[in-house]
Design an enzyme around this catalytic site. Structure first.
Site, short mmCIF file in Angstrom:
data_model
loop_
_atom_site.label_atom_id
_atom_site.label_comp_id
_atom_site.label_asym_id
_atom_site.label_seq_id
_atom_site.Cartn_x
_atom_site.Cartn_y
_atom_site.Cartn_z
N HIS A 100 0.89 -1.14 -0.03
CA HIS A 100 -0.05 -0.08 0.18
C HIS A 100 0.82 1.29 -0.03
O HIS A 100 0.49 2.12 0.59
CB HIS A 100 -1.20 0.03 1.27
CG HIS A 100 -2.21 -0.93 1.23
ND1 HIS A 100 -3.28 -0.96 0.90
CD2 HIS A 100 -1.81 -2.52 1.63
CE1 HIS A 100 -3.95 -1.97 1.02
NE2 HIS A 100 -3.00 -2.94 1.47
N ASN A 173 -10.40 -2.74 2.45
CA ASN A 173 -9.93 -2.76 0.97
C ASN A 173 -11.28 -2.46 0.25
O ASN A 173 -12.46 -2.59 0.62
CB ASN A 173 -9.38 -3.95 0.64
CG ASN A 173 -7.98 -4.20 1.04
OD1 ASN A 173 -7.36 -3.19 1.23
ND2 ASN A 173 -7.53 -5.51 0.94
N HIS A 364 -3.91 1.04 11.75
CA HIS A 364 -3.77 -0.14 12.58
C HIS A 364 -5.12 -0.56 13.13
O HIS A 364 -5.91 -0.06 13.97
CB HIS A 364 -3.05 0.27 13.87
CG HIS A 364 -2.67 -1.12 14.98
ND1 HIS A 364 -2.83 -2.21 14.65
CD2 HIS A 364 -2.39 -0.87 16.27
CE1 HIS A 364 -2.47 -3.04 15.48
NE2 HIS A 364 -2.25 -2.17 16.68
FE1 HDE Z 1 -2.74 -4.88 5.37
N1 HDE Z 1 -0.73 -3.87 5.75
N2 HDE Z 1 -1.99 -6.50 6.18
N3 HDE Z 1 -4.55 -5.59 4.70
N4 HDE Z 1 -3.46 -2.99 4.91
C1 HDE Z 1 -0.45 -2.67 5.64
O1 HDE Z 1 0.53 -1.60 7.34
C2 HDE Z 1 -1.11 -7.02 6.51
C3 HDE Z 1 -4.74 -6.69 5.07
C4 HDE Z 1 -4.58 -2.62 4.39
O2 HDE Z 1 -3.41 3.41 3.76
C5 HDE Z 1 0.91 -2.50 6.24
O3 HDE Z 1 1.14 0.90 7.53
C6 HDE Z 1 -0.87 -8.25 7.25
C7 HDE Z 1 -6.25 -6.86 4.80
C8 HDE Z 1 -4.62 -1.24 3.93
O4 HDE Z 1 -1.77 3.53 5.32
C9 HDE Z 1 1.23 -4.07 7.14
C10 HDE Z 1 -2.28 -8.84 6.50
C11 HDE Z 1 -6.78 -5.69 4.28
C12 HDE Z 1 -3.29 -0.70 4.38
C13 HDE Z 1 0.06 -4.60 6.58
C14 HDE Z 1 -2.72 -7.76 5.96
C15 HDE Z 1 -5.67 -4.94 4.40
C16 HDE Z 1 -2.60 -1.96 4.76
C17 HDE Z 1 2.07 -1.88 5.50
C18 HDE Z 1 -2.36 -10.16 6.62
C19 HDE Z 1 -8.11 -5.34 4.07
C20 HDE Z 1 -2.77 0.65 3.97
C21 HDE Z 1 1.86 -0.52 5.83
C22 HDE Z 1 -2.69 -10.76 7.85
C23 HDE Z 1 -9.07 -5.54 5.14
C24 HDE Z 1 -3.05 1.65 5.18
C25 HDE Z 1 1.26 -0.34 6.96
C26 HDE Z 1 -2.74 2.95 4.68
C27 HDE Z 1 -1.23 -1.72 5.18
C28 HDE Z 1 0.08 -5.78 7.17
C29 HDE Z 1 -3.80 -8.12 5.06
C30 HDE Z 1 -5.98 -3.47 4.07
C31 HDE Z 1 2.53 -4.31 6.62
C32 HDE Z 1 0.12 -8.84 8.08
C33 HDE Z 1 -7.03 -8.49 4.81
C34 HDE Z 1 -5.92 -0.56 3.50
O5 HDE Z 1 1.38 -3.61 8.44
#
Ligand code: HDE
Length: 722
Positions: A100, A173, A364
């Site tokens: 992202h 999402n 978060h």
């Molecule tokens: Fe994320 N995801 N994600 N994700 N995600 C990040 O956090 C993660 C997942 C989503 O505009 C990271 O700040 C894991 C689902 C958005 O700043 C990180 C897993 C959904 C954004 C991270 C998922 C999301 C992130 C990277 C599986 C929809 C951007 C940078 C367990 C419900 C937020 C950050 C923004 C960002 C981890 C799966 C949505 C690495 C471990 C499912 C919208 O922490």
């Protein structure tokens, strides 16, 4: 440094602090705001007498020449100003997000339609007169921070609510499901979709071997693949895509009663997507396409809006579905559990500074408020760990102190120090329990108002095992396919075919078709197999098929019949009365449609009755892919007739191929005839031809009516494929 306006909450309402800029209730910029901007400008112009200084406040008389030993000699180490300026510049970047990274964001507010006290005790969901400030960041997933806005990808839709009880982040999402069922697989999934590590190719694209290798061996990703290969992965704008919390969460009311909930964002403008051919061209011509649209819509006062929807499930009904509510690869069909619309999100203010706000915002899923709680979805549980970890690394241990992340209510605890601490904590006590500070900060005396985790009874063996109820990976993928209109199916087939034809390893292509697609639908598998040169194993040609259909999944049912915010390109050919153009533009404007006048060269072009019209874009700086519809009028443009230009012909033919509404008036109709469009084009939907050139009012009315369909993809589907 100018401090970012802080938001103070009084009686649950956000009000501007003295002298600060803040949007008025209708979202338009207030007088105060403009004054603040003007003052800033003055400051930059040094009209207020402020002079350039170092970070230590020392006035500088020359910021253009470094200190040298002689005019042509070496630069001196003594030049503290040069060193300060350059070293600060050297540190300007923070690590981009692992996923992202590419995003754009805006401020706004959220308001409930009526009190939700029956469902939740969350303070910001109690009173329909309260506007809760929000900051929303949209993003693509795979690309780097500088990548284009329109790859085929999932979009992030992350909302930070600054509630009086603390910050709540709904980090969702634009798809309601995800690729994997367990967080432990996330690093593998992301490694596979990111550019390949040996050569960092391809940027922001899933069409490569490692991604398809991973998913071909991960059948739980099949449902998500259907979404990614559909036009949902190519949103026309952020304001025209849905958002989803994905996981099942809990709402808990003041009596302690909990219900399961799925969160939805429903765009007021309906759901609209691009097609792949357009998206690829836009990536080159305007990589900032979605970001620019968000920015400009807000600047023009056309504020993007979404309704918050809830699907509510009583705890007693937890097991009444043919899938597990904790499985993030499943949806609850809207026909089975209706989405209750409970409030509206409006984005009405662009950030003042991209870095300070959009880049440093730290979301978060664990930022939670009383009345909302988690479930044991294993993906959500992993996220609850990952996001804090990522913010600590990316933004630093004091990320919550930055203006964009700071809650609007006060923070009191004994956390201290660390890199970049802003607060100056006074006193000698930084521990609990204490007597020296009278026991403060102390536990909340009103336990019911503070956050306490929902008391859920858990029993089980410590075990690395997934529940059997997570094992059906195909039924809902089939339901998605069943629910698509003919053109949507065609686009899905083309997307799988495009991606898999880019996969060099034939075994991977074969696995996707035989191990995944053949289990979704034989029609899908066959059409893709034919396009990518693989064979379907004979025993797979007639699988057991899931028969459910969910009409709410088809884009065809999600247009909401609105044309507000659409953009129409006007091409002028031959002579036409300026009065006609004025009428047309006026009618488009009152329907909320934005028109851009396109001509071969910039400046103005004239109507036959002395009207002159300002050219917004030239044929060299724009293309049909930026418009939802095209109107062809008669006029002479800058002495050269647009009628004869190959670029203009390409413009209209391409708009036809992309299913757009095309209106031709007077001499414009002759123009369309020169284009060799497929036979029968004049009777196809979305084609409005008014030959006699008199009745511009009726012409515009009919054009706008056709524009409501968004696109006319059923148009000559066998002959033209977008
Ligand atoms: Fe994320 N995801 N994600 N994700 N995600 C990040 O956090 C993660 C997942 C989503 O505009 C990271 O700040 C894991 C689902 C958005 O700043 C990180 C897993 C959904 C954004 C991270 C998922 C999301 C992130 C990277 C599986 C929809 C951007 C940078 C367990 C419900 C937020 C950050 C923004 C960002 C981890 C799966 C949505 C690495 C471990 C499912 C919208 O922490």
């Amino acid at each position: 440094m100018t401090a970012r306006p802080q938001i103070r909450v009084t009686n649950l309402k956000a009000v501007p602090l003295q002298g600060e800029a803040m949007s008025t209730n209708d979202g338009h910029r207030s007088e105060d705001q403009e004054t603040a901007k003007d003052q800033d400008l003055k400051k930059y112009r040094h009209e207020t007498g402020e002079h350039l200084t170092t970070n230590q406040g020392l006035q500088i008389s020359d910021d253009q020449n470094s200190l040298r030993a002689g005019a042509r000699g070496p630069t001196l180490l003594e030049d503290f100003h040069l060193r300060e300026k350059i070293t600060h510049f050297d540190q300007e970047r923070i690590p981009e997000r692992v996923v992202h990274a590419r995003g754009a964001a805006a401020h706004g507010y959220f308001q409930v339609y009526e009190s939700l006290s029956d469902l939740t005790k969350a303070a910001f969901l109690q009173d329909p007169t309260v506007r809760t400030p929000v900051f929303v960041r949209f993003s693509t997933v795979a690309g780097s921070r500088g990548s284009a806005d329109t790859p085929r990808d999932v979009r992030g839709f992350a909302t930070k609510f600054y509630t009086p009880e603390g910050v709540w982040d709904l980090v969702g999402n634009n798809f309601p499901v995800f690729f994997i069922q367990d967080a432990i697989k996330f690093p593998d999934f992301v490694h596979s979709v990111k550019p390949e590590p040996h050569n960092e190719i391809p940027q922001a694209a899933s069409a490569h071997d490692t991604f398809w290798d991973f998913v071909s061996l991960t059948p739980e990703s099949t449902h998500m693949l259907m979404w990614v290969m559909s036009d949902r992965a190519l949103p026309r704008s952020f304001g025209r895509m849905e958002g989803f919390g994905v996981h099942t969460f809990r709402l808990v009311n003041a009596q302690g009663k909990a219900r399961f909930v799925k969160f939805h964002w429903k765009p007021v403008l309906g759901v609209h997507s691009l097609v792949w051919n357009e998206a690829q061209k836009i990536s080159g011509m305007d990589p900032d396409f979605n970001r620019r649209d968000l920015w400009e819509s807000i600047e023009k006062g056309m504020f993007p809006e979404w309704e918050l929807g809830l699907q509510l499930i009583e705890e007693a009904d937890e097991f009444s579905f043919d899938f597990d509510l904790l499985d993030p690869t499943k949806i609850i069909p809207e026909e089975q559990v209706a989405v209750r619309l409970v409030g509206k999100l409006t984005l009405n203010r662009n950030p003042d500074n991209f870095f300070a706000e959009t880049e440093q915002v730290a979301f978060h899923p664990g930022h939670i408020v009383p009345g909302i709680d988690f479930t044991n979805d294993p993906l959500l549980q992993g996220r609850l760990f990952s996001y804090l970890d990522t913010q600590l690394r990316r933004v630093g241990p004091n990320f919550a102190e930055l203006p964009i992340n700071k809650p609007v209510n006060p923070v009191h605890n004994n956390q201290r120090d660390a890199m970049g601490r802003i607060a100056i904590d006074s006193g000698r006590v930084s521990y609990f329990p204490n007597s020296l500070a009278g026991g403060c900060p102390m536990h909340s005396p009103k336990a019911a108002e503070a956050f306490s985790s929902y008391t859920e009874k858990i029993e089980g063996n410590k075990i690395r095992e997934r529940s059997d109820s997570f094992s059906d990976h195909f039924s809902q993928a089939t339901m998605f396919w069943n629910s698509m209109a003919g053109w949507e199916k065609q686009h899905i087939v083309e997307a799988f075919s495009f991606e898999l034809n880019k996969v060099e390893t034939i075994e991977i292509r074969t696995r996707v078709v035989n191990d995944l697609l053949a289990n979704v639908h034989p029609d899908l598998a066959k059409r893709v197999a034919d396009n990518i040169g693989v064979t379907i194993r004979p025993e797979l040609t007639s699988p057991r098929l899931y028969e459910k259909v969910s009409p709410a999944l088809s884009l065809e049912n999600l247009t909401r019949g609105t044309i507000k915010g659409r953009v129409v390109g006007l091409l002028a050919v031959n002579q036409i009365s300026g009065a006609h153009i004025d009428t047309l533009l006026q009618n488009l404007k009152s329907a909320g449609v934005r028109a851009e006048n396109i001509a071969p060269t910039g400046g103005k072009f004239g109507g036959e009755d002395g009207h002159s019209i300002t050219v917004d874009k030239t044929l060299a700086t724009t293309a049909s892919v930026f418009y939802d519809g095209v109107v062809l009028l008669g006029n002479k443009s800058q002495g050269r007739d647009i009628f004869d230009l190959g670029r203009a012909k390409h413009f209209v033919a391409e708009a036809f191929m992309h299913g757009k509404t095309i209106g031709a008036f007077g001499a414009g109709v002759d123009f369309v005839r020169t284009l060799n469009l497929p036979d029968g084009y004049e009777n196809e939907p979305g084609i409005v031809l008014f030959e006699n050139g008199d009745n511009v009012v009726d012409f515009t009315r009919q054009f706008l009516e056709e524009l409501k369909a968004h696109r006319h993809f059923n148009r000559l589907i066998e002959k033209v494929s977008a």
